[in-house]
Scaffold this motif. Structure first.
Motif, PDB file in Angstrom:
ATOM      1  N   TYR A 390     112.231  68.218 -74.526  1.00 43.37           N
ATOM      2  CA  TYR A 390     111.660  66.872 -74.528  1.00 43.37           C
ATOM      3  C   TYR A 390     112.713  65.828 -74.854  1.00 43.37           C
ATOM      4  O   TYR A 390     113.682  66.107 -75.567  1.00 43.37           O
ATOM      5  N   VAL A 391     112.457  64.644 -74.358  1.00 43.87           N
ATOM      6  CA  VAL A 391     113.180  63.477 -74.838  1.00 43.87           C
ATOM      7  C   VAL A 391     112.128  62.554 -75.440  1.00 43.87           C
ATOM      8  O   VAL A 391     111.072  62.315 -74.831  1.00 43.87           O
ATOM      9  N   ALA A 392     112.382  62.102 -76.649  1.00 50.35           N
ATOM     10  CA  ALA A 392     111.478  61.181 -77.329  1.00 50.35           C
ATOM     11  C   ALA A 392     112.294  59.957 -77.714  1.00 50.35           C
ATOM     12  O   ALA A 392     113.471  59.837 -77.359  1.00 50.35           O
ATOM     13  N   VAL A 393     111.660  59.061 -78.445  1.00 50.14           N
ATOM     14  CA  VAL A 393     112.371  57.868 -78.875  1.00 50.14           C
ATOM     15  C   VAL A 393     111.994  57.574 -80.326  1.00 50.14           C
ATOM     16  O   VAL A 393     110.887  57.906 -80.760  1.00 50.14           O
ATOM     17  N   GLY A 394     112.946  57.016 -81.064  1.00 50.93           N
ATOM     18  CA  GLY A 394     112.723  56.715 -82.477  1.00 50.93           C
ATOM     19  C   GLY A 394     111.683  55.621 -82.670  1.00 50.93           C
ATOM     20  O   GLY A 394     111.441  54.803 -81.777  1.00 50.93           O
ATOM     21  N   THR A 395     111.068  55.617 -83.841  1.00 54.55           N
ATOM     22  CA  THR A 395     109.977  54.672 -84.117  1.00 54.55           C
ATOM     23  C   THR A 395     110.147  54.010 -85.485  1.00 54.55           C
ATOM     24  O   THR A 395     110.862  54.512 -86.353  1.00 54.55           O
ATOM     25  N   GLN A 396     109.402  52.934 -85.668  1.00 59.38           N
ATOM     26  CA  GLN A 396     109.359  52.274 -86.968  1.00 59.38           C
ATOM     27  C   GLN A 396     108.732  53.213 -88.000  1.00 59.38           C
ATOM     28  O   GLN A 396     109.113  53.221 -89.167  1.00 59.38           O
ATOM     29  N   ARG A 472     108.234  59.177 -80.506  1.00 60.52           N
ATOM     30  CA  ARG A 472     107.266  59.016 -79.421  1.00 60.52           C
ATOM     31  C   ARG A 472     107.799  59.696 -78.167  1.00 60.52           C
ATOM     32  O   ARG A 472     108.962  59.513 -77.794  1.00 60.52           O
ATOM     33  N   LYS A 473     106.962  60.502 -77.522  1.00 58.15           N
ATOM     34  CA  LYS A 473     107.391  61.255 -76.332  1.00 58.15           C
ATOM     35  C   LYS A 473     107.761  60.319 -75.185  1.00 58.15           C
ATOM     36  O   LYS A 473     107.056  59.351 -74.931  1.00 58.15           O
ATOM     37  N   VAL A 474     108.821  60.666 -74.480  1.00 60.36           N
ATOM     38  CA  VAL A 474     109.218  59.869 -73.312  1.00 60.36           C
ATOM     39  C   VAL A 474     109.125  60.704 -72.030  1.00 60.36           C
ATOM     40  O   VAL A 474     108.478  60.317 -71.078  1.00 60.36           O
ATOM     41  N   PHE A 475     109.785  61.862 -72.018  1.00 53.92           N
ATOM     42  CA  PHE A 475     109.602  62.755 -70.871  1.00 53.92           C
ATOM     43  C   PHE A 475     109.907  64.194 -71.235  1.00 53.92           C
ATOM     44  O   PHE A 475     110.460  64.475 -72.299  1.00 53.92           O
ATOM     45  N   ARG A 476     109.497  65.088 -70.339  1.00 52.47           N
ATOM     46  CA  ARG A 476     109.712  66.515 -70.538  1.00 52.47           C
ATOM     47  C   ARG A 476     110.482  67.048 -69.327  1.00 52.47           C
ATOM     48  O   ARG A 476     110.229  66.625 -68.196  1.00 52.47           O
TER      49      ARG A 476
END
Lengths: 485, 137
Positions: A390-396, A472-476
């Motif tokens: 997976y690629v996700a992204v950082g969050t607050q 938060r998920k971005v893509f798989r």
């Protein structure tokens, strides 16, 4: 087996607390990110005990955290995050581990599955031939004396200056591929001797290079910013670290920390947690040597990136740029970083230990590259070789709860010896082939030990992190070609 | 009594080494560790290498001894199948390790061991001697 289930206090569907009353000596509570199903998987393990043990570290703030891919490590659990005050807290080499700056790098391409599938055997073969992998393999680069100091001080920048990549790669690497404060004088001769022949090698065990195709996109706008535009697009994931160099640095400093624990009167439940005050001579020397190992790892991944580009370029007869072989990001998942975080409403300088955890900074954070400042830092989460990553992204949310950290992978479910008892090389190989995955491995044992069965399903791990709001998920993407040591 | 056996650990591997003396425990722990790395039957004894290790106590000495051998594997490309303890004290060990240069084409290399750790380390002395070491894989 059910004992942990009873001891853990449920906060909500994704959060479970270990109260300080569990064990005298815990300075802060422990907090595990998991769902009910995962709790069953870790129920019989010793990892929650390790979360409690980490809470003993002097100067620890917030909570002793465990990401959803937590499993039993040595000292720290794998998936453990702990922040200690720089002013009067400690740094623990065991909170980083032996493979300092083990991490992941992702490259995109403008190739589609249909372009790659017909030539996948050739691609896998060429990459396996170009990138030294497996135990006993030696790098194609041989640095000497002062040149090694440059590697240790400048990391990926050294490699780019040598022609292994370009400036943009550095901009899209955590710390720009060069952790500050590296002092080669704090590194033993042994670490150098161990590191020199292994520079530019993939290694063995769970390290790999995978050719993957994007299978599902959850956040089109973030994916677009990361350079992923459609399903079927081919990406490349590289997972390796600082090799024997980092192992030796860790070993050397564990020996320094043993006496330091006695000298500073620190009480610990496990010798592998040995530590020293961040500001002590021992602590500062470790941080300076650890930075050298982190830089070695970034140089290593940079060299491997370069050979990957060369190999694909020669197969397709087009320049890397024409193939869109651009770097998405490179993250460390075994590292300690001095960062500023909000603790009890105040800004505080802390040493964040991430032992099998990924930094996950949100949009707008000054350490997020300019290109991603509106979406946040890419978080690369490799799964097992038979399923997906997976690629996700950082969050607050990560900034508020986990010192800007999230999970780093699937997490092992089954021990290596159990995998060896239950599986054979031929059935693991058949299963991969049935899934349309081509592969080359240097060791048959690694093939078995790294089989899908031995790992948790990374989708559950990523889902918990997503549900808890720490990434938060971005893509798989799923593998179509695998190279392993 | 086996010389050594392996215990399950989710991510890593534990070795339990036995012996009639601490010296034997040191030898069996080393053999156990190298048997994870390669098929020791295929290692030919052509090199004898002196190994010296020091540590604050005998438990930590066991870890230091194993890590010294891993260092030689990585830095000098040496694989060992037989060990002789020459001098063992509480804080010091001197030994001979016998083996040869690593040859991936012949040694059937298996699992890479990153390090011996101090986690749950134990060296017990009773009627027989027994040690537990967890290796980082």
């Amino acid at each position: 087996m059910s004992s942990w289930r009873e001891l853990l206090k449920k906060i909500d569907d994704y959060r479970w607390e270990i109260e300080t009353s569990y064990k005298p000596g815990m300075r802060v509570p422990g907090l595990l990110y998991a769902d009910e199903h995962m709790l069953e998987q870790i129920g019989g393990e010793q990892s929650p005990e390790q979360v409690a043990n980490v809470a003993f570290l002097p100067g620890i703030v917030g909570k002793s955290l465990a990401m959803p891919d937590i499993h039993w490590g040595y000292g720290f659990p794998i998936g453990g995050v702990a922040a200690t005050r720089v002013d009067d807290g400690v740094i623990s080499p065991g909170g980083v581990g032996f493979d300092i700056n083990c991490g992941v790098r992702l490259l995109t391409t403008n190739l589609m599955e249909k372009d790659v599938r017909p030539r996948i055997e050739e691609i896998v073969g060429q990459l396996f031939a170009s990138i030294p992998s497996g135990m006993g393999s030696e790098g194609r680069i041989r640095v000497k004396g002062k040149e090694m100091d440059k590697v240790l001080r400048d990391g990926a920048r050294w490699a780019v200056e040598k022609g292994y990549g370009d400036q943009e790669d550095l901009e899209l690497t955590e710390e720009n591929g060069r952790l500050k404060g590296a002092d080669p004088d704090q590194v033993s001769e042994k670490a150098r001797k161990r590191g020199i022949p292994q520079l530019g090698t993939l290694g063995s065990g769970n390290h790999f290079l995978e050719i993957q195709m994007v299978e599902e996109i959850y956040d089109e706008s973030a994916a677009g910013v990361f350079g992923v535009h459609q399903t079927g697009q081919v990406v490349i994931l590289i997972h390796t670290g600082s090799r024997g160099f980092g192992h030796q640095v860790c070993d050397d400093y564990l020996k320094t920390m043993g006496p330091a624990v006695r000298k500073y009167g620190i009480e610990l439940p496990d010798r592998q947690l040995a530590c020293a005050p961040v500001k002590s001579a021992e602590g500062q020397a470790y941080l300076a040597a650890m930075a050298c190992a982190a830089n070695y790892a970034w140089a290593n991944r940079q060299c491997i990136t370069h050979w990957t580009r060369q190999a694909l370029s020669s197969i397709f007869g087009r320049r890397p740029r024409e193939l869109g072989l651009r770097q998405v990001y490179d993250v460390a998942h075994n590292i300690a970083k001095i960062e500023e975080h909000a603790v009890d409403g105040k800004r505080l300088l802390v040493c964040v230990h991430r032992k099998g955890a990924t930094r996950a900074f949100p949009a707008g954070h000054p350490d997020v590259p300019e290109a991603y400042k509106d979406v946040g830092q890419p978080v690369l989460i490799p799964g097992d070789m038979g399923r997906y990553s997976y690629v996700a992204v950082g969050t607050q949310g990560a900034m508020e709860e986990t010192f800007g950290s999230t999970c780093h992978g699937a997490g092992r479910l089954q021990s290596r010896s159990k995998a060896r008892r239950e599986l054979s090389t031929s059935n693991v190989a058949d299963e991969l082939r049935a899934k349309g995955i081509s592969f080359q491995v240097a060791s048959k044992t690694a093939l078995i030990e790294e089989a899908s069965h031995a790992y948790k399903d990374v989708s559950e791990v990523v889902q918990v992190a997503d549900g808890a709001g720490i990434s938060r998920k971005v893509f798989r993407a799923r593998p179509i070609g695998v190279i392993k040591g | 009594m086996p010389n050594f056996e392996f215990t399950d650990h989710t991510a890593d591997i534990g070795i339990i080494a036995y012996g009639n003396s601490v010296e034997e425990v040191f030898v069996n722990a080393a053999r156990g560790m190298f048997s994870l790395i390669a098929d020791l039957e295929k290692v030919v004894e052509v090199i004898g290498h002196q190994v010296v290790a020091e540590a604050p106590d005998q438990e930590e000495l066991l870890v230091t001894w194993l890590n010294e051998l891993l260092y030689l594997f990585d830095a000098e490309n040496l694989i060992f199948s037989r060990f002789e303890i020459v001098d063992l004290r509480q804080q010091y060990v001197r030994a001979m390790a016998y083996g040869e240069r690593v040859d991936p084409s012949r040694h059937d290399l298996k699992t890479q061991v990153k390090a011996a750790t101090y986690h749950q380390l134990k060296l017990e002395k009773g009627d027989e001697f027994r040690a537990r070491i967890i290796l980082d894989i």
